[in-house]
Design a protein around this motif. Structure first.
Motif, PDB file in Angstrom:
ATOM      1  N   ALA A 233       0.851  -1.188   0.000  1.00 19.97           N
ATOM      2  CA  ALA A 233       0.000   0.000   0.000  1.00 19.97           C
ATOM      3  C   ALA A 233       0.883   1.233   0.000  1.00 19.97           C
ATOM      4  O   ALA A 233       1.850   1.314   0.770  1.00 19.97           O
ATOM      5  N   ILE A 234       0.571   2.179  -0.878  1.00 21.42           N
ATOM      6  CA  ILE A 234       1.310   3.446  -0.928  1.00 21.42           C
ATOM      7  C   ILE A 234       0.306   4.592  -1.058  1.00 21.42           C
ATOM      8  O   ILE A 234      -0.766   4.426  -1.643  1.00 21.42           O
ATOM      9  N   THR A 247      -5.165   5.908  -1.066  1.00 27.60           N
ATOM     10  CA  THR A 247      -4.160   4.867  -0.898  1.00 27.60           C
ATOM     11  C   THR A 247      -4.344   3.827  -1.991  1.00 27.60           C
ATOM     12  O   THR A 247      -5.461   3.382  -2.253  1.00 27.60           O
ATOM     13  N   LEU A 248      -3.237   3.472  -2.631  1.00 22.29           N
ATOM     14  CA  LEU A 248      -3.261   2.448  -3.676  1.00 22.29           C
ATOM     15  C   LEU A 248      -2.829   1.117  -3.075  1.00 22.29           C
ATOM     16  O   LEU A 248      -1.722   0.993  -2.542  1.00 22.29           O
ATOM     17  N   CYS A 358      -4.861  -5.396  -7.947  1.00 26.04           N
ATOM     18  CA  CYS A 358      -4.903  -3.965  -7.652  1.00 26.04           C
ATOM     19  C   CYS A 358      -6.328  -3.550  -7.300  1.00 26.04           C
ATOM     20  O   CYS A 358      -7.292  -4.064  -7.865  1.00 26.04           O
ATOM     21  N   LEU A 359      -6.436  -2.625  -6.358  1.00 23.93           N
ATOM     22  CA  LEU A 359      -7.693  -1.935  -6.081  1.00 23.93           C
ATOM     23  C   LEU A 359      -7.496  -0.479  -6.473  1.00 23.93           C
ATOM     24  O   LEU A 359      -6.849   0.295  -5.752  1.00 23.93           O
ATOM     25  N   VAL A 360      -7.992  -0.125  -7.632  1.00 19.35           N
ATOM     26  CA  VAL A 360      -7.826   1.235  -8.129  1.00 19.35           C
ATOM     27  C   VAL A 360      -8.578   2.183  -7.195  1.00 19.35           C
ATOM     28  O   VAL A 360      -9.750   1.940  -6.886  1.00 19.35           O
ATOM     29  N   MET A 385      -2.985   2.290 -13.597  1.00 21.54           N
ATOM     30  CA  MET A 385      -2.768   1.069 -14.359  1.00 21.54           C
ATOM     31  C   MET A 385      -1.349   1.001 -14.901  1.00 21.54           C
ATOM     32  O   MET A 385      -0.694  -0.053 -14.858  1.00 21.54           O
ATOM     33  N   GLU A 386      -0.841   2.114 -15.398  1.00 25.80           N
ATOM     34  CA  GLU A 386       0.520   2.104 -15.925  1.00 25.80           C
ATOM     35  C   GLU A 386       1.533   1.824 -14.815  1.00 25.80           C
ATOM     36  O   GLU A 386       2.490   1.072 -15.008  1.00 25.80           O
TER      37      GLU A 386
END
Length: 1050
Positions: A233-234, A247-248, A358-360, A385-386
């Motif tokens: 997580a960032i 948070t991503l 991933c959880l966008v 996504m990138e």
């Protein structure tokens, strides 16, 4: 044998093998003959693998369990008549040696019996290729070389720090197998923390003396297990201010692909070599099925370095709602899978072939301009996504070393070959503006054009973006940039995530999606046209009086009141819609609906040939040729009145389906059915069981625990069984392995592995297995169940195309023929039975409904008692894959208070043994109504009448009404040219009595759907119980099931 039982220490050695097989101890394993187990006859490629197999202490083939065979000795290889086929080098799963692949543009070709499995590496002689009419495959000559031997799944497991403690306790950090079983069950259940603590405090649980006392302690132990791809997580920074910090949550997608690719459970279902498939060695008609069979996979492989392995990446993104009624909590899951995995395996959610990576974040900007805010959200989607997909983007350029299920290292390249999305999100991914196509350059005014527009390729989009960047700054001149972008048909995203992804083009990887594109279009548009023209009340009544089928949806209240319909309901409506509206709409209107139905059914086949693609193209052309009938009828309407245009985005998508099949394989493998299910199991269920605070973090932790449980379960069960999956020891270590108390059992297939291990949970597939009446019939015929009543209740037809299953006990008591006639109201039955016995004696049972000679009923004197059944289950084999299909129940009930004429279902009956159902269409077959299933009970003192040894059926025939030959030449047994359906009329004898006959039950082939020809207005006296019996004219629905459709149109 139980786990606690230990066989004696007797082992088989190479000296024993030399005595048993009359071979020298030093014979090379590459000799002409293979090695077979003397106890179970299993084949092994080498003597060392055979020794590992028989010396497995807990195995069924341990020498201590078969002393008589060892004492007998002799040349078992010769007496068992075993031989070996030497296939040489090559093939996807050949794990040794180098291959001389030759020139790039020349492939290895040979007949291929099973189209979706790996081929034998050596081609047969050229003469055999030309004469063989089997499917013919050509495999890419420069693909999928094994670089070296790497680490297997168990090697990775044994690297974990806890592995040092496992010699004393295999299930550490749990005290025992039983404790691990309970811990796994609790983790996989939906118990909350509070309920888990309550469970662990029960007196019964306390007496178990578990090593964990609380849910927190249990989860800590689970989280200490060997891990797969780790969640991270960032904080995510945005260019413009948002309502709250973001948070991503993500994990490395390359690690996710490696976890999928190295899993032993996919060994039987993963392939690495692109191939071209033809119907035969003439190479005239191409066949498309898996992605690897497509031109797209072949073309990419040609551009890769020699010996590289092509690993197709599949991504799915879709915003989903987490809360209902209140809360408005959403998640934006991104899933990943591998296109090299067989479609049939990958598209079953229970196989866990899709992983959440991933959880966008859900972006909510403070920007007041909704258009600008929307563009900001779209840009952040591409940026996320990138960033998360960067490892795959790099691997697609330069390659990366990855390990397959056998632990073999391959040089993999990871292009994006499919992104499974719905219609709005496809615009987002392609950077296309609203009212434009995401796969072509068409705008909304061109959506109804009857031809394919130029594709919206990556170069097309990137060229426009570069030109825009020269005139406007994407951030400082944002509003002007957006305006200029939309004028070019773009959505304002300036940096697409796929722009540097090698071999990845949105015109190719935005594949057709059946659930959102086809079924949603059918319900939102086609159904609405029909209801608008026929009338909601009329169409509801017609649906309500159709004959119900056991196990299938019946619309007792019609279809117009549906609020939240699913894809399953859309499919069910498709089965009946054409016959329901026939007669109430103009012929051209009916042609439009039938053409679209044909296109959708043809496109859902698991395998498509060039001929099938031509049929799809023609079906779409027929739609466009007659579509104005919809507008002319005023059936296309909106809230403001009639709509006189065809600005339907999903309609424009249909033009790209046939080109996509050639580039990416069949559309069925890209349907969102499995990803929608994954959203429930991977996102919604974990969120539902959370404390409603910080959904994303709790979803990730929940999934992490589940995946660790699955990995630990597979690893410990393999370790407990002593399985060596993928490790190939050389002869230097063979003697050491033989001397060990528990030598490793060499296994190299998923099916063999699952038969050996005993996990605490189901690792793959569903708990409900498909019934196989063909197999049951074979076992009965071989005498496996000597106590089974005869004649056997499960049996197959003489051509083995259909299997039948009856309940063990007949319905009610044994009954006389006269009583049976009365009970079923079948006065014609005695004459029909007498005629059948007469034909049986003469050896001429065909055709149904032939001339019935005047006969005395003397043959019936020996028939004292009969038994009858109310239903039979029919099981056929699928049209394309020759696998057992889901069985259908055919009813033959006697009359009662509800079913005044009895519940007698329609069925396809074979009328000529020269023709086989599923391959010959209606040729050699007739449609009948199954009135009675019965058996003549043998009587002591009387010889069993010829033809009554098995089960019989009394059927009443429907005749096909002749139609014009579409190719000219007069009328014949052809479908109606407008609807494509056969027109049937109840066949009757001279006195107006329904034409019935007695036939062997094994001549039935498939269930059928007959729909009354309602005309302009359906008769209000009809009900679902009477519509098939009080009507004489019918449509034979060709869309009843997909398998029925493929069979009847073959």
């Amino acid at each position: 044998m139980s786990k606690d039982t230990k066989p004696c220490k007797q082992k088989l050695t190479r000296q024993d093998l030399s005595k048993l097989y009359h071979r020298d101890r030093n014979d090379d394993d590459s000799a002409e003959d293979s090695w077979h187990c003397p106890f179970c006859a299993a084949e092994f490629a080498s003597s060392q693998n055979l020794l590992r197999h028989v010396n497995q202490p807990s195995g069924r083939c341990h020498p201590s369990l078969h002393p008589s065979i060892l004492q007998a000795g002799g040349n078992l290889r010769k007496s068992l008549n075993f031989g070996r086929t030497d296939y040489g080098n090559g093939g996807d799963n050949d794990h040794g040696g180098d291959n001389d692949y030759g020139d790039e543009d020349e492939g290895d070709t040979y007949p291929h019996d099973e189209m979706d499995c790996d081929p034998p590496p050596s081609p047969p002689p050229e003469s055999e290729q030309q004469s063989n009419n089997q499917p013919f495959a050509e495999y890419h000559p420069r693909a999928a070389k094994i670089i070296e031997q790497g680490k297997t799944f168990m090697d990775r497991f044994n690297e974990h720090p806890h592995s040092k403690l496992r010699p004393e306790n295999e299930y550490y950090p749990f005290a025992s197998f039983e404790e691990w079983e309970l811990a796994s069950w609790i983790t996989r259940s939906n118990l909350t923390v509070a309920l888990t603590d309550e469970l662990l405090k029960l007196k019964l649980t306390e007496r178990m003396h578990l090593s964990f006392k609380t849910c927190k302690d249990l989860r800590a132990r689970i989280e200490s297990l060997p891990s797969g791809p780790e969640w991270k997580a960032i904080p995510w920074e945005t260019k413009r201010p948002v309502k709250r910090p973001l948070t991503l949550f993500y994990r490395d997608p390359l690690e996710c692909l490696q976890a999928l690719m190295s899993n032993p459970l996919i060994q039987d279902f993963v392939h690495f070599t692109p191939f071209k498939l033809w119907t035969n060695a003439g190479k005239l008609v191409r066949v498309y099925n898996e992605w690897l069979s497509s031109d797209g996979a072949w073309d990419i492989q040609k551009q890769l370095p020699k010996d590289a392995t092509l690993l197709g990446t599949v991504v799915s993104t879709d915003k989903t709602q987490l809360t209902t009624m209140t809360g408005n909590k959403q998640a934006y899951p991104a899933l990943i899978s591998l296109a090299n995995i067989d479609e049939e395996f990958r598209m079953k959610a229970s196989n866990h072939a899709f992983m959440l990576f991933c959880l966008v974040p859900i972006f909510k900007f403070l920007e007041k301009n909704p258009e600008v805010a929307g563009v900001l959200v779209n840009r952040e989607y591409h940026a996320v996504m990138e960033w998360t997909l960067q490892p795959l983007i790099k691997a697609a350029k330069v390659g990366v070393l990855m390990e397959d299920p056998m632990g073999c290292v391959r040089w993999g390249f990871t292009p994006l070959v499919s992104q499974i999305v719905d219609t709005p999100e496809s615009l987002l991914v392609a950077c296309a503006a609203a009212n434009h196509s995401s796969v072509t350059q068409a705008n909304y005014k061109q959506f109804g054009d009857p031809f394919l527009h130029p594709p919206r390729t990556a170069s097309y989009t990137l060229t426009h973006l570069r030109d825009l960047a020269k005139e406007y700054d994407p951030w400082n001149d944002l509003e002007a940039y957006i305006k200029a972008a939309k004028a070019l048909g773009l959505n304002g995203v300036h940096l697409p995530f796929w722009r540097e992804w090698a071999f990845s083009d949105p015109a190719r990887f935005l594949t057709p999606e059946i659930l959102h594109h086809w079924l949603k279009m059918f319900y939102d548009h086609v159904c609405k046209w029909c209801m608008q023209h026929v009338g909601a009340a009329e169409i509801d009544f017609r649906f309500s009086i159709l004959r119900p089928h056991t196990g299938m949806r019946h619309f007792k209240d019609g279809i117009s009141r549906g609020k939240q319909t699913t894809g399953r309901e859309h499919r069910d409506i498709q089965r009946y819609i054409v016959g329901v509206i026939a007669g109430a709409v103009p012929k051209e209107f009916l042609k439009v609906v039938a053409s679209l139905n044909d296109f959708f059914y043809q496109g859902q086949a698991p395998q498509l040939t060039d001929t099938d693609l031509q049929k799809m193209t023609q079906s779409l052309a027929d739609f466009h040729a007659h579509k104005n009938a919809i507008l002319k009828a005023g059936a296309r309407r909106g809230k403001k009145g009639p709509i006189n245009h065809w600005r339907i985005p999903k309609l424009e998508f249909l033009q790209s389906v046939v080109p996509s099949v050639r580039i990416s394989g069949v559309p069925m493998q890209w349907t969102a059915d499995v990803t929608e299910r994954a959203h429930i199991t991977l996102v919604k269920d974990p969120a539902y069981n959370s404390n409603n605070q910080g959904h994303e973090a709790q979803i990730c932790r929940h999934l992490d625990r589940l995946e660790k449980c699955r990995r630990f379960d597979l690893s410990t069960s393999m370790a407990n069984a002593g399985v060596d999956f993928g490790q190939h020891l050389d002869d230097r270590h063979l003697d050491q392995c033989i001397q060990e108390d528990e030598p490793a059992l060499s296994v190299n297939s998923t099916s063999e592995l699952l038969n050996i291990i005993e996990p605490v949970s189901r690792l793959s597939g569903t708990s409900r297995s498909q019934v196989n009446y063909f197999k049951q019939s074979s076992l009965l015929a071989s005498g496996a169940y000597p106590q089974a009543p005869q004649p056997y209740r499960t049996f197959t037809s003489t051509d083995n195309s259909t299997a039948f299953h009856l309940s063990r006990d007949h319905t009610g008591r044994q009954i006389t023929l006269d009583d049976l006639v009365t009970k079923f109201n079948l006065p014609d039955l005695p004459d029909a039975l007498a005629a059948y016995l007469h034909r049986a004696r003469n050896g001429s049972l065909l055709p149904i409904g032939g001339h019935r000679p005047t006969l005395h009923r003397t043959d019936l004197h020996s028939i004292k008692k009969l038994e009858y059944w109310r239903s039979v289950r029919l099981q056929s084999k699928t049209f394309h894959r020759d696998k057992v299909d889901v069985p259908a129940t055919i009813n033959a009930w006697p009359p009662d208070d509800q079913w005044k004429k009895g519940r007698a279902d329609a069925v396809i009956v074979n009328d000529d043994p020269a023709y086989c159902w599923t391959k010959s269409g209606m040729e050699g077959h007739v449609v009948c109504q199954l009135r009675l299933i019965f058996r003549v009970v043998p009587q002591s003192g009387y010889a069993q009448p010829i033809g009554t040894e098995g089960f019989l059926a009394y059927v009443q025939k429907f005749a096909i009404v002749p139609q014009e030959n579409p190719n000219g030449g007069g009328k014949g047994k052809f479908p109606d040219p407008t609807s494509g359906q056969y027109v049937l009329k109840r066949a009757k004898r001279a006195g107006g009595v329904a034409l019935g006959d007695v036939v062997p039950l094994d001549r039935l082939r498939a269930a059928a759907e007959l729909q009354p020809k309602f005309g302009r207005e359906a008769n209000r006296k009809l009900t679902k119980e009477t519509s098939l019996d009080y009507w004489d004219d019918f449509w034979l629905s060709r869309w009843f099931t997909k398998e029925f459709y493929y069979s009847i149109t073959s």
